[in-house]
Scaffold this motif. Structure first.
Motif, PDB file in Angstrom:
ATOM      1  N   LEU A 252       0.947  -0.978  -0.189  1.00 37.91           N
ATOM      2  CA  LEU A 252      -0.456  -0.024  -0.140  1.00 37.91           C
ATOM      3  C   LEU A 252       1.158   1.686  -0.106  1.00 37.91           C
ATOM      4  CD1 LEU A 252      -2.612  -0.650   2.535  1.00 37.91           C
ATOM      5  CD2 LEU A 252      -2.798  -1.544   0.095  1.00 37.91           C
ATOM      6  N   TYR A 253       1.782   0.755   0.608  1.00 43.36           N
ATOM      7  CA  TYR A 253       3.031   1.914   0.994  1.00 43.36           C
ATOM      8  C   TYR A 253       3.664   2.368  -0.246  1.00 43.36           C
ATOM      9  CZ  TYR A 253       2.652   1.733   5.754  1.00 43.36           C
ATOM     10  OH  TYR A 253       2.899   1.909   7.163  1.00 43.36           O
ATOM     11  N   GLY A 254       4.002   0.962  -1.472  1.00 38.63           N
ATOM     12  CA  GLY A 254       4.177   1.517  -2.550  1.00 38.63           C
ATOM     13  C   GLY A 254       3.760   1.896  -4.352  1.00 38.63           C
ATOM     14  N   LEU A 255       2.316   2.193  -3.951  1.00 42.19           N
ATOM     15  CA  LEU A 255       0.879   2.318  -4.245  1.00 42.19           C
ATOM     16  C   LEU A 255       1.250   4.665  -4.225  1.00 42.19           C
ATOM     17  CD1 LEU A 255      -1.835   0.566  -4.203  1.00 42.19           C
ATOM     18  CD2 LEU A 255      -0.614   0.283  -5.615  1.00 42.19           C
TER      19      LEU A 255
ATOM     20  N   CYS B 226       5.454   3.004  -5.926  1.00 38.02           N
ATOM     21  CA  CYS B 226       6.858   1.662  -6.195  1.00 38.02           C
ATOM     22  C   CYS B 226       6.147   0.791  -6.784  1.00 38.02           C
ATOM     23  CB  CYS B 226       7.326   1.903  -5.028  1.00 38.02           C
ATOM     24  SG  CYS B 226       8.754   0.758  -4.405  1.00 38.02           S
ATOM     25  N   VAL B 227       6.224   0.481  -7.736  1.00 37.36           N
ATOM     26  CA  VAL B 227       5.200  -0.654  -8.381  1.00 37.36           C
ATOM     27  C   VAL B 227       5.219  -2.097  -7.813  1.00 37.36           C
ATOM     28  CG1 VAL B 227       4.113  -1.865 -10.092  1.00 37.36           C
ATOM     29  CG2 VAL B 227       4.984   0.303 -10.344  1.00 37.36           C
ATOM     30  N   PRO B 228       4.660  -2.611  -6.765  1.00 42.13           N
ATOM     31  CA  PRO B 228       4.532  -3.401  -5.807  1.00 42.13           C
ATOM     32  C   PRO B 228       3.965  -4.785  -7.068  1.00 42.13           C
ATOM     33  CG  PRO B 228       2.779  -2.157  -4.990  1.00 42.13           C
ATOM     34  CD  PRO B 228       2.748  -1.829  -6.618  1.00 42.13           C
ATOM     35  N   ILE B 229       5.049  -5.974  -6.807  1.00 41.73           N
ATOM     36  CA  ILE B 229       5.124  -7.328  -7.133  1.00 41.73           C
ATOM     37  C   ILE B 229       4.430  -7.890  -6.650  1.00 41.73           C
ATOM     38  CG2 ILE B 229       6.664  -8.794  -8.686  1.00 41.73           C
ATOM     39  CD1 ILE B 229       8.029  -6.522  -9.635  1.00 41.73           C
ATOM     40  N   VAL B 230       3.567  -8.597  -6.222  1.00 39.94           N
ATOM     41  CA  VAL B 230       3.216  -9.372  -5.233  1.00 39.94           C
ATOM     42  C   VAL B 230       3.037 -10.641  -5.798  1.00 39.94           C
ATOM     43  CG1 VAL B 230       2.489  -7.186  -3.918  1.00 39.94           C
ATOM     44  CG2 VAL B 230       0.571  -8.339  -5.096  1.00 39.94           C
ATOM     45  N   ALA B 231       2.764 -11.538  -4.642  1.00 42.18           N
ATOM     46  CA  ALA B 231       2.386 -13.100  -4.720  1.00 42.18           C
ATOM     47  C   ALA B 231       0.322 -12.539  -4.627  1.00 42.18           C
ATOM     48  CB  ALA B 231       2.768 -14.354  -3.473  1.00 42.18           C
TER      49      ALA B 231
ATOM     50  N   ASP C  14      -5.979  -8.594  -2.432  1.00 41.55           N
ATOM     51  CA  ASP C  14      -7.427  -7.391  -2.787  1.00 41.55           C
ATOM     52  C   ASP C  14      -6.989  -5.886  -3.146  1.00 41.55           C
ATOM     53  OD1 ASP C  14      -9.558  -9.497  -1.869  1.00 41.55           O
ATOM     54  OD2 ASP C  14      -8.797  -8.708   0.107  1.00 41.55           O
ATOM     55  N   THR C  15      -5.630  -5.817  -3.155  1.00 39.81           N
ATOM     56  CA  THR C  15      -5.759  -4.231  -3.081  1.00 39.81           C
ATOM     57  C   THR C  15      -4.220  -3.977  -4.834  1.00 39.81           C
ATOM     58  OG1 THR C  15      -3.223  -5.177  -1.640  1.00 39.81           O
ATOM     59  CG2 THR C  15      -5.068  -3.978  -0.485  1.00 39.81           C
ATOM     60  N   ILE C  16      -4.134  -4.984  -4.866  1.00 34.70           N
ATOM     61  CA  ILE C  16      -3.217  -4.851  -6.313  1.00 34.70           C
ATOM     62  C   ILE C  16      -3.821  -5.354  -7.167  1.00 34.70           C
ATOM     63  CG2 ILE C  16      -1.582  -5.683  -7.574  1.00 34.70           C
ATOM     64  CD1 ILE C  16      -0.976  -3.517  -4.614  1.00 34.70           C
ATOM     65  N   ILE C  17      -3.922  -4.435  -8.602  1.00 35.75           N
ATOM     66  CA  ILE C  17      -4.911  -4.902  -9.839  1.00 35.75           C
ATOM     67  C   ILE C  17      -3.256  -5.106 -10.617  1.00 35.75           C
ATOM     68  CG2 ILE C  17      -6.773  -4.234 -11.937  1.00 35.75           C
ATOM     69  CD1 ILE C  17      -7.355  -1.653  -9.814  1.00 35.75           C
ATOM     70  N   ASP C  18      -3.491  -6.214 -11.561  1.00 33.22           N
ATOM     71  CA  ASP C  18      -2.708  -6.961 -11.957  1.00 33.22           C
ATOM     72  C   ASP C  18      -2.257  -6.622 -13.310  1.00 33.22           C
ATOM     73  OD1 ASP C  18      -0.593  -8.997 -12.492  1.00 33.22           O
ATOM     74  OD2 ASP C  18      -1.598  -9.748 -14.434  1.00 33.22           O
ATOM     75  N   ALA C  19      -1.691  -6.036 -13.854  1.00 31.07           N
ATOM     76  CA  ALA C  19      -0.755  -5.134 -15.271  1.00 31.07           C
ATOM     77  C   ALA C  19      -0.935  -6.375 -16.614  1.00 31.07           C
ATOM     78  CB  ALA C  19       0.622  -4.455 -15.651  1.00 31.07           C
ATOM     79  N   ASN C  20      -2.359  -7.199 -16.497  1.00 32.89           N
ATOM     80  CA  ASN C  20      -2.200  -7.771 -17.380  1.00 32.89           C
ATOM     81  C   ASN C  20      -2.865  -6.796 -19.118  1.00 32.89           C
ATOM     82  OD1 ASN C  20      -5.329  -7.899 -17.066  1.00 32.89           O
ATOM     83  ND2 ASN C  20      -5.526  -9.184 -15.957  1.00 32.89           N
ATOM     84  N   GLU C  21      -2.599  -7.732 -19.669  1.00 28.14           N
ATOM     85  CA  GLU C  21      -3.247  -6.804 -21.400  1.00 28.14           C
ATOM     86  C   GLU C  21      -4.483  -6.537 -21.294  1.00 28.14           C
ATOM     87  OE1 GLU C  21      -1.508  -6.282 -23.763  1.00 28.14           O
ATOM     88  OE2 GLU C  21       0.654  -7.511 -23.052  1.00 28.14           O
TER      89      GLU C  21
ATOM     90  N   SER D 226       2.205   4.806 -16.092  1.00 27.16           N
ATOM     91  CA  SER D 226       1.058   4.385 -15.885  1.00 27.16           C
ATOM     92  C   SER D 226       0.446   3.374 -14.728  1.00 27.16           C
ATOM     93  CB  SER D 226      -0.339   4.227 -17.460  1.00 27.16           C
ATOM     94  OG  SER D 226      -1.372   3.112 -16.704  1.00 27.16           O
ATOM     95  N   LEU D 227       1.691   3.234 -14.371  1.00 24.76           N
ATOM     96  CA  LEU D 227       1.021   1.682 -13.394  1.00 24.76           C
ATOM     97  C   LEU D 227       1.144   2.782 -12.287  1.00 24.76           C
ATOM     98  CD1 LEU D 227       3.215  -1.562 -14.773  1.00 24.76           C
ATOM     99  CD2 LEU D 227       1.300  -1.534 -14.382  1.00 24.76           C
ATOM    100  N   GLN D 228       2.123   3.477 -12.414  1.00 30.06           N
ATOM    101  CA  GLN D 228       2.304   4.258 -10.972  1.00 30.06           C
ATOM    102  C   GLN D 228       1.388   5.495 -10.550  1.00 30.06           C
ATOM    103  OE1 GLN D 228       6.382   5.415 -12.457  1.00 30.06           O
ATOM    104  NE2 GLN D 228       7.562   5.102 -10.838  1.00 30.06           N
ATOM    105  N   LEU D 229       1.129   5.811 -11.539  1.00 32.98           N
ATOM    106  CA  LEU D 229       0.186   7.176 -11.810  1.00 32.98           C
ATOM    107  C   LEU D 229      -0.827   5.630 -10.820  1.00 32.98           C
ATOM    108  CD1 LEU D 229       0.832   9.487 -14.229  1.00 32.98           C
ATOM    109  CD2 LEU D 229       1.427  10.184 -12.048  1.00 32.98           C
ATOM    110  N   GLN D 230      -1.449   5.473 -11.669  1.00 32.91           N
ATOM    111  CA  GLN D 230      -2.892   4.182 -11.449  1.00 32.91           C
ATOM    112  C   GLN D 230      -2.276   4.076  -9.950  1.00 32.91           C
ATOM    113  OE1 GLN D 230      -4.924   5.111 -14.140  1.00 32.91           O
ATOM    114  NE2 GLN D 230      -6.442   3.452 -12.071  1.00 32.91           N
ATOM    115  N   GLY D 231      -1.493   3.504  -9.543  1.00 30.96           N
ATOM    116  CA  GLY D 231      -1.417   3.093  -8.296  1.00 30.96           C
ATOM    117  C   GLY D 231      -1.260   4.411  -6.772  1.00 30.96           C
ATOM    118  N   MET D 232      -0.563   5.484  -7.317  1.00 32.19           N
ATOM    119  CA  MET D 232      -0.556   7.030  -6.479  1.00 32.19           C
ATOM    120  C   MET D 232      -1.988   7.262  -6.511  1.00 32.19           C
ATOM    121  SD  MET D 232       2.667   8.981  -7.876  1.00 32.19           S
ATOM    122  CE  MET D 232       2.935  10.105  -5.967  1.00 32.19           C
TER     123      MET D 232
END
Ligand code: ADP
Length: 482
Positions: free
Chosen positions: A383-386, A390-395, A402-409, A449-455
């Motif tokens: 969550l701090y990463g978002l 700082c883009v999260p790579i998570v199990a 529940d908190t990270i939306i995977d960067a699929n196509e 775009s990943l960074q900004l979405q997270g922020m």
């Protein structure tokens, strides 16, 4: 509404993990929603140093072997009730053990005492204070609910929050006579647990409602794989089980004002992150180059899956990545990480120990944070990463799912992705996610775009606090109806 929170940790006074952040932030978020939360905390040295004693609210001539008192205190913006019991809590070391990491042998006594005092407060023993709800955090606070149930405040509604089911507070049956509970409590539906005494188990039995810190973890703990022996009981109580995801303190964790950063920044000034990345490179003795820096900020334990990271570390480095690790805990993991740093000078940097300031700088300067946990009730570092880009790579487990939306196509083209998920928990799946991230990093438009979405994601406490308020209200209504 008055809520008594009973917690063994509270940020910023005492913290070993995410529970402290939650216990410290929730009262502030609830205050904005009409709930007055006071927190009963043990009088560790760092807590006692934060206020001046006045007249005690409650006094005990003999609480498990010594004098004790409860003081009302305002510290760090929090409304505290401090259990001053020097024979139990005035110790050099951590909240649960000495400097070598060994548990205090009398932990059962220390946290039974906390529970007993919590139950006395719940029952209105302190003049002028009678909470509408009691909210206990983890096994260390769980006995509050058992003491309430067996006499001290049987009709006050209660919530038991499980921050991590792996920590249960299980002790030998021999302690039972010293707990001061009736014999009838030493049963399967009371405090008895596999022939001994289970503090968390007792709290789960006694609570009006059980919460855990994400909806996915609430489902996972109903299965043998995640239930840690308590899945049977949790299933029996499934109707009272809720998953409420944690928020973070968006004032303390704010890249626009964070004094631990070399340079503050916002979504509009992301390029300013470069100065933080440079500071991370200096601090971790990493080469300067244009590639990504992955980071880890974590307890070093089996739960966190860092052995899986170690198994693919050489491949991450061979692929052009760099790695900065801040962590402490398991000696084997620490040794393996330090060996990797020695093997990959300039590519892997490791700082052992606990360093709040450095953890902020890493979120503000690294490109991606790795959270390969085997299980994760909620997780805060992603969550701090978002919030920090700082883009999260998570199990894909628990709160990480529940908190990270995977960067699929599909998520990338819809501009909703915030990070990378992988499953199952294996080196291959993890490495695949890291490689996907490297691929995305190579395209600055995609990465930004990943960074900004997270922020943009709402990681504040507002929504979650509203869910707690809803739960408290429903319990009060139910109790009135009964
Ligand atoms: P857990 O509570 O299981 O340890 P969480 O992700 O919920 O995991 O919370 C961990 C918290 O502790 C976060 O605030 C994280 O930044 C912090 N943290 C963990 N290890 C360190 C460390 N070595 N130095 C500084 N902060 C740390």
């Amino acid at each position: 509404m008055q809520v008594l929170s009973v917690t063994p940790e509270i940020f910023p006074l005492v913290k070993t993990g995410g529970l402290a952040d939650v216990a410290g932030a929730l009262p502030l978020a609830l205050a904005g929603q009409g709930v007055a939360m006071r927190s009963l905390v043990p009088g560790y040295p760092s807590v006692m140093a934060a206020f001046n004693k006045k007249k005690p609210l409650l006094a005990y001539p003999d609480l498990h072997g010594g004098r004790a008192a409860v003081y009302a205190a305002h510290a760090a913006g929090l409304d505290l009730l401090v259990l001053d019991a020097p024979h139990l809590f005035e110790r050099i070391g951590g909240p649960y053990g000495d400097a070598t990491g060994a548990d205090w042998p009398d932990n059962w006594r220390r946290f039974a005492a906390l529970g007993l005092v919590g139950a006395d407060l719940a029952g209105g023993k302190a003049a002028g204070y009678s909470p509408d709800i009691v909210h206990a955090h983890d096994w260390q606070a769980a006995m509050t609910l058992a003491y309430m149930r067996y006499g001290r405040a049987p009709s006050v509604p209660s919530v038991m929050t499980v921050h991590n089911l792996a920590f249960q507070g299980s002790f030998p049956a021999g302690i039972f006579p010293q707990l001061g509970l009736p014999d009838s409590a030493m049963t399967l539906d009371g405090v008895e647990y596999y022939g001994g005494v289970g503090f968390l188990k007792a709290g789960l039995q006694a609570a009006s409602a059980i919460t855990t810190v994400s909806p996915t973890y609430a489902q996972e703990i109903r299965t043998p794989a995640f239930g840690m022996g308590l899945d049977g009981l949790i299933n029996l109580r499934a109707g009272d089980l809720h998953g409420i995801v944690n928020g973070i303190d968006v004032e303390i964790w704010n890249p626009e004002t964070d004094r631990h950063l070399a340079a503050t920044y916002s979504a509009e000034t992301l390029t300013a992150r470069a100065a933080n990345k440079r500071a991370v490179e200096e601090r971790f003795n990493l080469d300067h180059d244009a590639g990504p820096i992955f980071c880890v900020v974590s307890r070093l334990s089996w739960q966190k899956g860092l052995d899986v990271l170690i198994s693919i570390l050489d491949q991450i480095i061979a692929g052009g990545g760099r790695l900065a690790v801040l962590g402490s805990g398991d000696q084997g993991l620490e040794g393996a990480l330090l060996a990797a740093a020695a093997r990959h000078r300039g590519r892997v940097g490791v700082v052992t120990g606990y360093d709040e300031a450095l953890s902020h700088l890493m979120q503000g300067g690294c490109d991606a944070i790795l959270v390969p946990s085997r299980f994760e009730p909620c997780g805060l570092t992603q969550l701090y990463g978002l919030r920090y880009g700082c883009v999260p790579i998570v199990a894909r487990t628990g709160g990480l799912a529940d908190t990270i939306i995977d960067a699929n196509e599909a998520a990338i083209s819809a501009s909703v992705a915030t990070g990378f998920q992988f499953a199952p928990e294996s080196g291959d799946a993890f490495l695949h996610a890291v490689r996907r991230a490297m691929h995305a990093y190579a395209d600055p438009t995609v990465w930004q775009s990943l960074q900004l979405q997270g922020m943009k994601a709402d990681v504040s406490w507002d929504r979650s606090a509203a869910k707690y308020v809803e739960l408290y209200n429903s319990l009060i209504l139910k109790q009135t109806a009964d």
